[in-house]
Scaffold this motif. Sequence first.
Motif, PDB file in Angstrom:
ATOM      1  N   VAL A 129     -18.468  42.925 -22.431  1.00 50.46           N
ATOM      2  CA  VAL A 129     -18.924  42.113 -21.181  1.00 50.46           C
ATOM      3  C   VAL A 129     -18.140  40.723 -21.360  1.00 50.46           C
ATOM      4  N   GLU A 130     -17.888  40.137 -22.370  1.00 48.70           N
ATOM      5  CA  GLU A 130     -17.196  38.596 -22.430  1.00 48.70           C
ATOM      6  C   GLU A 130     -15.853  39.171 -22.130  1.00 48.70           C
ATOM      7  N   HIS A 131     -15.156  39.963 -22.772  1.00 44.18           N
ATOM      8  CA  HIS A 131     -13.928  40.479 -22.409  1.00 44.18           C
ATOM      9  C   HIS A 131     -13.773  40.496 -20.983  1.00 44.18           C
ATOM     10  N   LEU A 132     -14.445  41.245 -20.301  1.00 45.83           N
ATOM     11  CA  LEU A 132     -14.082  41.686 -18.817  1.00 45.83           C
ATOM     12  C   LEU A 132     -14.336  40.339 -18.009  1.00 45.83           C
ATOM     13  N   LEU A 133     -15.390  39.533 -18.475  1.00 48.20           N
ATOM     14  CA  LEU A 133     -15.621  38.327 -17.788  1.00 48.20           C
ATOM     15  C   LEU A 133     -14.367  37.356 -17.688  1.00 48.20           C
ATOM     16  N   SER A 134     -13.905  37.250 -19.158  1.00 47.21           N
ATOM     17  CA  SER A 134     -12.725  36.261 -19.472  1.00 47.21           C
ATOM     18  C   SER A 134     -11.683  36.577 -18.626  1.00 47.21           C
ATOM     19  N   TRP A 135     -11.365  37.962 -18.701  1.00 43.71           N
ATOM     20  CA  TRP A 135     -10.288  38.510 -17.904  1.00 43.71           C
ATOM     21  C   TRP A 135     -10.375  38.140 -16.380  1.00 43.71           C
ATOM     22  N   GLN A 136     -11.481  38.441 -15.850  1.00 40.45           N
ATOM     23  CA  GLN A 136     -11.479  38.018 -14.377  1.00 40.45           C
ATOM     24  C   GLN A 136     -11.653  36.668 -14.015  1.00 40.45           C
ATOM     25  N   VAL A 137     -12.131  35.632 -14.864  1.00 46.65           N
ATOM     26  CA  VAL A 137     -11.898  34.466 -14.738  1.00 46.65           C
ATOM     27  C   VAL A 137     -10.390  33.864 -14.897  1.00 46.65           C
ATOM     28  N   SER A 138      -9.783  34.487 -15.810  1.00 51.35           N
ATOM     29  CA  SER A 138      -8.445  34.164 -15.949  1.00 51.35           C
ATOM     30  C   SER A 138      -7.442  34.744 -14.610  1.00 51.35           C
ATOM     31  N   THR A 139      -7.768  35.689 -14.192  1.00 51.68           N
ATOM     32  CA  THR A 139      -7.081  36.264 -13.074  1.00 51.68           C
ATOM     33  C   THR A 139      -7.405  35.562 -11.838  1.00 51.68           C
ATOM     34  N   THR A 140      -8.661  35.038 -11.828  1.00 48.74           N
ATOM     35  CA  THR A 140      -8.984  34.078 -10.601  1.00 48.74           C
ATOM     36  C   THR A 140      -8.412  32.738 -10.741  1.00 48.74           C
ATOM     37  N   LEU A 141      -8.066  32.303 -11.894  1.00 50.49           N
ATOM     38  CA  LEU A 141      -7.417  30.981 -12.070  1.00 50.49           C
ATOM     39  C   LEU A 141      -5.883  31.058 -11.831  1.00 50.49           C
ATOM     40  N   ARG A 142      -5.499  32.348 -12.183  1.00 48.00           N
ATOM     41  CA  ARG A 142      -3.960  32.493 -11.798  1.00 48.00           C
ATOM     42  C   ARG A 142      -3.737  32.714 -10.180  1.00 48.00           C
ATOM     43  N   SER A 143      -4.712  33.102  -9.638  1.00 43.09           N
ATOM     44  CA  SER A 143      -4.708  33.340  -8.366  1.00 43.09           C
ATOM     45  C   SER A 143      -4.830  32.140  -7.253  1.00 43.09           C
ATOM     46  N   MET A 144      -5.002  30.982  -8.186  1.00 42.18           N
ATOM     47  CA  MET A 144      -5.357  29.781  -7.381  1.00 42.18           C
ATOM     48  C   MET A 144      -4.083  29.397  -6.163  1.00 42.18           C
ATOM     49  N   PRO A 145      -3.083  29.541  -6.203  1.00 41.33           N
ATOM     50  CA  PRO A 145      -2.179  29.143  -5.014  1.00 41.33           C
ATOM     51  C   PRO A 145      -2.152  30.060  -3.941  1.00 41.33           C
ATOM     52  N   LEU A 146      -2.929  31.318  -4.107  1.00 38.02           N
ATOM     53  CA  LEU A 146      -3.156  32.033  -2.934  1.00 38.02           C
ATOM     54  C   LEU A 146      -4.441  31.895  -2.524  1.00 38.02           C
ATOM     55  N   LEU A 147      -5.397  30.992  -2.967  1.00 33.43           N
ATOM     56  CA  LEU A 147      -6.566  30.867  -2.817  1.00 33.43           C
ATOM     57  C   LEU A 147      -7.031  29.618  -2.136  1.00 33.43           C
ATOM     58  N   LEU A 148      -6.456  28.396  -2.469  1.00 33.12           N
ATOM     59  CA  LEU A 148      -6.745  27.303  -1.815  1.00 33.12           C
ATOM     60  C   LEU A 148      -5.278  26.349  -1.263  1.00 33.12           C
ATOM     61  N   PRO A 149      -5.457  25.561  -0.610  1.00 33.38           N
ATOM     62  CA  PRO A 149      -4.272  24.791  -0.085  1.00 33.38           C
ATOM     63  C   PRO A 149      -3.786  24.075  -1.259  1.00 33.38           C
ATOM     64  N   ARG A 150      -2.561  23.644  -1.632  1.00 31.36           N
ATOM     65  CA  ARG A 150      -2.218  22.945  -2.482  1.00 31.36           C
ATOM     66  C   ARG A 150      -1.021  22.047  -2.375  1.00 31.36           C
ATOM     67  N   ALA A 151      -0.983  21.028  -3.178  1.00 30.45           N
ATOM     68  CA  ALA A 151       0.225  19.845  -2.507  1.00 30.45           C
ATOM     69  C   ALA A 151       1.402  20.583  -3.089  1.00 30.45           C
ATOM     70  N   ALA A 152       2.786  20.258  -2.502  1.00 31.30           N
ATOM     71  CA  ALA A 152       3.862  20.745  -2.932  1.00 31.30           C
ATOM     72  C   ALA A 152       4.077  20.267  -4.581  1.00 31.30           C
ATOM     73  N   VAL A 153       4.670  21.130  -5.073  1.00 26.58           N
ATOM     74  CA  VAL A 153       5.026  20.523  -6.550  1.00 26.58           C
ATOM     75  C   VAL A 153       6.131  19.576  -6.377  1.00 26.58           C
ATOM     76  N   ARG A 154       5.687  18.158  -7.257  1.00 25.05           N
ATOM     77  CA  ARG A 154       6.233  17.073  -7.181  1.00 25.05           C
ATOM     78  C   ARG A 154       7.734  17.413  -7.989  1.00 25.05           C
ATOM     79  N   VAL A 155       8.901  16.970  -7.611  1.00 27.56           N
ATOM     80  CA  VAL A 155       9.967  17.082  -8.196  1.00 27.56           C
ATOM     81  C   VAL A 155      10.495  15.846  -8.888  1.00 27.56           C
ATOM     82  N   ASP A 156       9.749  14.672  -8.477  1.00 26.74           N
ATOM     83  CA  ASP A 156      10.475  13.369  -9.092  1.00 26.74           C
ATOM     84  C   ASP A 156       9.668  13.040 -10.180  1.00 26.74           C
ATOM     85  N   VAL A 157       8.869  14.002 -10.933  1.00 23.70           N
ATOM     86  CA  VAL A 157       8.372  13.540 -12.202  1.00 23.70           C
ATOM     87  C   VAL A 157       8.412  14.623 -13.224  1.00 23.70           C
ATOM     88  N   PRO A 158       8.826  14.175 -14.464  1.00 24.16           N
ATOM     89  CA  PRO A 158       8.420  15.586 -15.606  1.00 24.16           C
ATOM     90  C   PRO A 158       7.479  16.207 -15.610  1.00 24.16           C
TER      91      PRO A 158
END
Length: 346
Positions: A184-213
Motif C-alpha cells: 500500500v505504501e509503495h503504490l501510494l508513494s509512487w503515485q504521489v511521486s508521479t503527480t509531483l513530477r507531472s506538475m508542469p502539466l497540471l498548473l501554470p508556472r512561471a518561466a524558469v529564470r535564467v538570470d540566477v544560478p
Amino acid sequence: MSDETPPVAGLTTGALARRLGVSPTTLRSWDRRYGLGPAVREGGRHRRWSPQDIAMVEEMCRLTSAGTPPAEAARVTRLGRGGPPGQTEPSPAVPSARRASSLGAGEPPLRGGAGSGLPLGDVRQECRGLARAAVRLDAPELESRLLDAVRRYGLTVAWEEVMVPTLRAVGRKWVSSGERYVEVEHLLSWQVSTTLRSMPLLLPRAAVRVDVPPVVLACVPGEQHSLPLEALNAALGERGVPTRMLGAAVPVEALLACVRRTGPTAVVLWAQARSTASVPLARRVAALEWGAPGARGRPAVLPAGPGWERRACRDFPRCVGLRDAVGTLSRLCGGDGAAAHSARVR
C-alpha cells in the motif's frame, strides 16, 4: 598486561531482537524512522547495542505493547534518553525511499480513519478517499484523487494537507501491523511521486529564470527518502526557480562536483535520520568557492529534514515545512542576476 577493563562489546541487532521478542526488521525500522538506534556506530562493523541503547528499546517495546502509538512512544523514549530539546520528530509515515516528513504539515492526533482502515485523525475529507483507494490498491483512483487535490488547492496545500497526512497514516499502519501494508505504501508513494513530477502539466508556472544560478536538491549519502525533495522541486518549479534535483543517497564527491560545476545559489541537503545527517558535510559544501578572484561565490546551505540536530545546525538557515522552504529559497534567488550573485559572495 593492562589494568584497563575492555569495553563491553554490546549486542548485535539479531541478538537484541531475540531478547526482546521482536524482529530485527522492527529494530531497524525504529532506528530509521525515529532515530532509536545505537548511539555509537563503528564503521565497517556490525552495529552493537550498548546497555543504554537496550534500555531505550525496552522502553519503546513497553510503551507500544501498552497501546501507545509508535510515534508517541518514540518521542517519550527519546526524551527519557536525553535527546536534544526542540529536536523535530521524524515522521513515522513512509518506510520507502520517498518518505514524507518535515516538509509537510504537523501530524494530526490519532482518532481512527472512518472506513479507510488507516489511523488518519482530524484531516481533510480528501485524505479519507485517498486512503481508501490506497488500501484497495486502486491506482487509477489514486491518480485521479491526487490530481484533483493539486488542481483544487495548489501544490503546497495538497502536499501538506492531503498527501502527507495520508502517507503518515500508511506508515503508522505499516509499523503497527507487523510490517504489513508495504505494498500500500509503495503504490501510494509512487503515485504521489508521479503527480509531483507531472506538475508542469497540471498548473501554470512561471518561466524558469535564467538570470540566477540553480538550487541543488540532494539527499545526503546513505539517505534514501527523497519524496519531500520531490515536493520541494515541484514547488520551486512553480515559481520559476531553476533547480538541479540529484535525488537519493548522493555520494559526497558527486555532490561536491555538482556544486563546483553549477555554482548554485543554494544547496538543500535532506536527512531523514540522525544516522545520515552530517554537519561536517554541510560545512564542507558551504565552504566551496568558485568564480574569478575578487568575485568568489559560495552557496547557501539549508540542512532539511528531521535528521538534523537543531543546535548543531544553528549556523545554517533553517526552514520548517514546504511553504517556509520555498519562501527562503525564492528570497535567495530574488532580484536580478547581479544582486543574487552578490548575495552569495561572502
